[in-house]
Structure formats: C-alpha cells, structure tokens
Design a protein around this motif. Sequence first.
Motif, PDB file in Angstrom:
ATOM      1  N   VAL A   1       0.842  -1.195   0.000  1.00 38.61           N
ATOM      2  CA  VAL A   1       0.000   0.000   0.000  1.00 38.61           C
ATOM      3  C   VAL A   1       0.875   1.243   0.000  1.00 38.61           C
ATOM      4  O   VAL A   1       1.908   1.295   0.671  1.00 38.61           O
ATOM      5  CB  VAL A   1      -0.940  -0.009   1.229  1.00 38.61           C
ATOM      6  N   ASP A   2       0.458   2.232  -0.763  1.00 39.72           N
ATOM      7  CA  ASP A   2       1.196   3.491  -0.842  1.00 39.72           C
ATOM      8  C   ASP A   2       1.411   4.069   0.557  1.00 39.72           C
ATOM      9  O   ASP A   2       0.481   4.115   1.364  1.00 39.72           O
ATOM     10  CB  ASP A   2       0.402   4.483  -1.695  1.00 39.72           C
ATOM     11  N   PRO A   3       2.647   4.532   0.864  1.00 43.79           N
ATOM     12  CA  PRO A   3       2.924   5.042   2.215  1.00 43.79           C
ATOM     13  C   PRO A   3       1.968   6.136   2.663  1.00 43.79           C
ATOM     14  O   PRO A   3       1.620   6.221   3.845  1.00 43.79           O
ATOM     15  CB  PRO A   3       4.360   5.573   2.094  1.00 43.79           C
ATOM     16  N   ALA A   4       1.525   6.968   1.736  1.00 46.75           N
ATOM     17  CA  ALA A   4       0.627   8.064   2.102  1.00 46.75           C
ATOM     18  C   ALA A   4      -0.718   7.554   2.589  1.00 46.75           C
ATOM     19  O   ALA A   4      -1.416   8.233   3.342  1.00 46.75           O
ATOM     20  CB  ALA A   4       0.425   8.990   0.910  1.00 46.75           C
ATOM     21  N   MET A   5      -1.105   6.326   2.156  1.00 45.01           N
ATOM     22  CA  MET A   5      -2.399   5.767   2.549  1.00 45.01           C
ATOM     23  C   MET A   5      -2.317   4.970   3.846  1.00 45.01           C
ATOM     24  O   MET A   5      -3.347   4.676   4.456  1.00 45.01           O
ATOM     25  CB  MET A   5      -2.938   4.860   1.437  1.00 45.01           C
ATOM     26  N   LYS A   6      -1.093   4.611   4.266  1.00 44.16           N
ATOM     27  CA  LYS A   6      -0.968   3.722   5.417  1.00 44.16           C
ATOM     28  C   LYS A   6      -1.528   4.357   6.688  1.00 44.16           C
ATOM     29  O   LYS A   6      -2.183   3.686   7.488  1.00 44.16           O
ATOM     30  CB  LYS A   6       0.491   3.318   5.620  1.00 44.16           C
ATOM     31  N   TRP A   7      -1.254   5.652   6.894  1.00 44.21           N
ATOM     32  CA  TRP A   7      -1.746   6.315   8.094  1.00 44.21           C
ATOM     33  C   TRP A   7      -3.266   6.254   8.148  1.00 44.21           C
ATOM     34  O   TRP A   7      -3.864   5.953   9.177  1.00 44.21           O
ATOM     35  CB  TRP A   7      -1.273   7.769   8.106  1.00 44.21           C
TER      36      TRP A   7
ATOM     37  N   THR B   1       0.870   2.350  16.747  1.00 46.00           N
ATOM     38  CA  THR B   1      -0.298   3.202  16.502  1.00 46.00           C
ATOM     39  C   THR B   1      -1.583   2.404  16.353  1.00 46.00           C
ATOM     40  O   THR B   1      -2.672   2.967  16.479  1.00 46.00           O
ATOM     41  CB  THR B   1      -0.111   4.054  15.236  1.00 46.00           C
ATOM     42  N   PHE B   2      -1.473   1.105  16.116  1.00 50.31           N
ATOM     43  CA  PHE B   2      -2.663   0.306  15.832  1.00 50.31           C
ATOM     44  C   PHE B   2      -3.177  -0.477  17.039  1.00 50.31           C
ATOM     45  O   PHE B   2      -4.378  -0.542  17.282  1.00 50.31           O
ATOM     46  CB  PHE B   2      -2.359  -0.667  14.685  1.00 50.31           C
ATOM     47  N   ALA B   3      -2.275  -1.070  17.820  1.00 49.88           N
ATOM     48  CA  ALA B   3      -2.665  -2.155  18.717  1.00 49.88           C
ATOM     49  C   ALA B   3      -3.030  -1.700  20.126  1.00 49.88           C
ATOM     50  O   ALA B   3      -2.513  -0.711  20.641  1.00 49.88           O
ATOM     51  CB  ALA B   3      -1.526  -3.175  18.796  1.00 49.88           C
ATOM     52  N   ASP B   4      -3.934  -2.474  20.751  1.00 52.33           N
ATOM     53  CA  ASP B   4      -4.170  -2.356  22.190  1.00 52.33           C
ATOM     54  C   ASP B   4      -2.977  -2.925  22.948  1.00 52.33           C
ATOM     55  O   ASP B   4      -2.599  -2.421  24.002  1.00 52.33           O
ATOM     56  CB  ASP B   4      -5.418  -3.150  22.614  1.00 52.33           C
ATOM     57  N   GLU B   5      -2.417  -3.999  22.408  1.00 47.59           N
ATOM     58  CA  GLU B   5      -1.283  -4.670  23.043  1.00 47.59           C
ATOM     59  C   GLU B   5      -0.310  -5.115  21.972  1.00 47.59           C
ATOM     60  O   GLU B   5      -0.716  -5.668  20.949  1.00 47.59           O
ATOM     61  CB  GLU B   5      -1.753  -5.873  23.877  1.00 47.59           C
ATOM     62  N   VAL B   6       0.974  -4.878  22.209  1.00 47.42           N
ATOM     63  CA  VAL B   6       2.026  -5.256  21.266  1.00 47.42           C
ATOM     64  C   VAL B   6       2.812  -6.423  21.856  1.00 47.42           C
ATOM     65  O   VAL B   6       3.237  -6.373  23.020  1.00 47.42           O
ATOM     66  CB  VAL B   6       2.981  -4.076  20.984  1.00 47.42           C
ATOM     67  N   VAL B   7       2.987  -7.477  21.059  1.00 50.89           N
ATOM     68  CA  VAL B   7       3.767  -8.645  21.455  1.00 50.89           C
ATOM     69  C   VAL B   7       5.049  -8.620  20.634  1.00 50.89           C
ATOM     70  O   VAL B   7       5.007  -8.716  19.409  1.00 50.89           O
ATOM     71  CB  VAL B   7       2.979  -9.952  21.205  1.00 50.89           C
ATOM     72  N   VAL B   8       6.189  -8.480  21.316  1.00 54.01           N
ATOM     73  CA  VAL B   8       7.483  -8.371  20.633  1.00 54.01           C
ATOM     74  C   VAL B   8       8.132  -9.747  20.580  1.00 54.01           C
ATOM     75  O   VAL B   8       8.361 -10.383  21.613  1.00 54.01           O
ATOM     76  CB  VAL B   8       8.414  -7.370  21.341  1.00 54.01           C
TER      77      VAL B   8
ATOM     78  N   GLN C   1       8.643  -9.516  25.203  1.00 50.13           N
ATOM     79  CA  GLN C   1       7.818  -8.710  26.097  1.00 50.13           C
ATOM     80  C   GLN C   1       6.492  -8.432  25.403  1.00 50.13           C
ATOM     81  O   GLN C   1       6.418  -8.377  24.175  1.00 50.13           O
ATOM     82  CB  GLN C   1       8.509  -7.384  26.445  1.00 50.13           C
ATOM     83  N   ALA C   2       5.452  -8.254  26.187  1.00 49.38           N
ATOM     84  CA  ALA C   2       4.151  -7.863  25.655  1.00 49.38           C
ATOM     85  C   ALA C   2       3.562  -6.809  26.572  1.00 49.38           C
ATOM     86  O   ALA C   2       3.747  -6.850  27.791  1.00 49.38           O
ATOM     87  CB  ALA C   2       3.223  -9.067  25.552  1.00 49.38           C
ATOM     88  N   GLY C   3       2.866  -5.853  25.982  1.00 51.14           N
ATOM     89  CA  GLY C   3       2.238  -4.816  26.795  1.00 51.14           C
ATOM     90  C   GLY C   3       1.685  -3.711  25.923  1.00 51.14           C
ATOM     91  O   GLY C   3       1.755  -3.766  24.692  1.00 51.14           O
ATOM     92  N   GLU C   4       1.127  -2.707  26.568  1.00 43.89           N
ATOM     93  CA  GLU C   4       0.655  -1.543  25.845  1.00 43.89           C
ATOM     94  C   GLU C   4       1.845  -0.805  25.244  1.00 43.89           C
ATOM     95  O   GLU C   4       2.965  -0.887  25.767  1.00 43.89           O
ATOM     96  CB  GLU C   4      -0.125  -0.619  26.785  1.00 43.89           C
TER      97      GLU C   4
END
Length: 374
Positions: free
Chosen positions: A167-173, A202-209, A217-220
């Motif tokens: 997807v075009d970078p300008a549309m990703k946001w 910017t998207f997730a409630d919780e990020v799992v690394v 680690q996982a968390g906000e």
Amino acid sequence: MADIRLEGVGHSYDGGRTWALRPMTWTWRSGRAYALLGPSGCGKTTLLNIISGLLSPTVGRVWFDDRDVTGVPTAGRNIAQVFQFPVLYEEMSVYNNLAFPLRNRRYPAAEVDQRVRRVAQLLGLEEHLRRRSRRLDPGRQQIVSLGRGLVRSQVAAVLLDEPLTVVDPAMKWTLRSKLKEIHRDTGHTLIYVTHDQTEALTFADEVVVLNQGAIMQAGEPSELFLSPAHEFVGHFIGSPGMNVLPAELVDGVVRVGDAPVGRAVGQAAGKAAGEAAGELPPGPVRIGVRPEFVRLDGGVAGLAARVTGVDRMGAYNLVHARVNGHTLIAKTDASAAFEPGASQSLRFAEGRAFLFRDAVRCGVIEPLDGRGEA
C-alpha cells in the motif's frame, strides 16, 4: 470470537534441531487488537499460520476457548486471514469480491449488501465497487483483500500478515486509523503481524514483541517504550533505540568508570518503575536509557561527556556524545545549541535508566541523594 490459547506450542522445520518458534504458552484475549512485532525471520508468520491452521505445530496444542483445534483444518477454525499480497478473484467486481465470503456462508442478501457497503465506506472503496478488481492498482487491490478479511461479522479472529506492504505510504496512516475504527465497529480479535514499529504502536491495544522465535515482552505501546524488559525491546522500539552503557555495581552504587551514577534498586522485568524487588549483587551491569531521557548541560554534576556530532531533525536534535569510550545519543529541543567537541555533563531522568544483566532488566537507577535526576 474466542480466546486463542497456545499451550506449549513450538515449531521446527528441521526435525527439532533448530526452532523457528520456541515452545511457548500464550493467550490472545477475545476482542482485543494485537500487533505481533519483530524483525524478519523471527517467527511471526510461523506463529500466525499455526493459529490459522495452515501449519501444524511440532509440539503443543492450540485452543479456541475450550475447543482443541490443533488438528482442525483452516476451514473448520472460522478464521479470516489477510496475506501480505492481494488474494482476489480478479474478474469479479470489487463488490462481489467483498460479498463472496458472506455469500459462501449463506448470509441473507440484505445483510450482505449492508456489510459490503459499510466496509467499502470505511476503506474508501465506495466509488470502486463496480470496477473489476484486476483494473485496480496493487495497493487498492490489497485494500479490497483487507476488506474481504474484515467483512464477516462472526469469526474467531482476523489475522493480518503485514497487510500494508504494497500500500502506498501516504495511505498507510489513513488505513491504520480505519482498521481501528473497524475493530471498534466489529469487536473482532485482530492479530496484526508487522516488522514496522510505527504500525504496531499506533494500531494495537497490546504489542507482542517476538525475536528468535520467543516472546521478549508484551504490553501496551507506552509500557514497551517507557519500561523495556529486555535489551532487544529497548533497541527495536524507538527511533533511535535505547542507549546501552557498560557499568559496574559496587556496594549498591552504579559506576561508569570511576564516576558514580546512582543507586541500584533491584527490579524484576515484569515490574513497573517504582516497584522495588530488593538489592542487586555486585558485578557488571549495563545501563539502558532512551535518548529522550538523557540530559546534557554544562554543569559539573553528572558524567563527563564530549559532544561528537549533532543530527538536526527539524522538530528536535539528536546529540551524539562520548562517555567513558562509549557513544550515547540525547534527544534535545531543536533550539538547544551543542557544538562538536564541547564538554558537557550527562545525567539520566529519574526512574528512566534501567539496569540489565544477560540482556534482561534487573533493576533501575535511583538518585544517590534520593531526589532529582540520576
């Protein structure tokens, strides 16, 4: 929707000699939006394919609520999956591509039309509904593919494998915000695979690394940024990533060379700043501190530092400095004036400089006098 529980799940592509995904136990809670974040080759897609049933784990069990689905094929798991590149019926119109998953499951015609038009509106596809999919550019085709995954109302989860790559970078946001809106609208469990920290945070409630097949680690998003539990998390999240400075712990005091930096307070990786966990034994440690929490000034207190360069980023500056033979970066206001070669005093914001051993967080630095910055 369902809780998705992994019980000792691991996968090897070479008979157990190496693990693409190290055995793990983990639960994805129903209705939450997750980002699975990590570098290429860390096991993200392997994990996603095990959840969807495209891949059978070498060890362990997969549960959807109380149902063991380890041996259940993809078609029996009620999963919607969106891949990295568009998967469409090119001769069908956009409308019919979006409607296909619903018609295939015998949804009433009125509900099909309602859901197709709702998803089309959210994804900006309204004016393209009558066009054949093959006439769209690759980025727009992927948006249609994304819509196909999101159009169903009753699924156990929606799995998104780096869906914005083409997807075009300008549309990703715009699309990231639309995904959040759709998530609020549908309440789907979303698992979004990406190597892009901006997409994840910017998207997730919780990020799992994930790294080297294991969850680091996982968390906000704020927790991962402000309180990294592992050196890898500190490096991978943030731009630039966390500074690391070798130090020594002597009689409870953290020293860089001969200079005392602060008092060491033991802190388990799962605890937040301020939650003490006792004293640390003496010996080598590594200080981890983000550029945002490095302070430079001309005073006498703090570590002796020499400015080696300044990157002017517009809204802020990145000041590079040498401390005891090692380089640290400080993020400063754009109006701050630092010249290469200048001597400075370097300090760390209170509660934001952590101690690591074997790459795992074990403590935090507190001021020697109990107040102010370290």
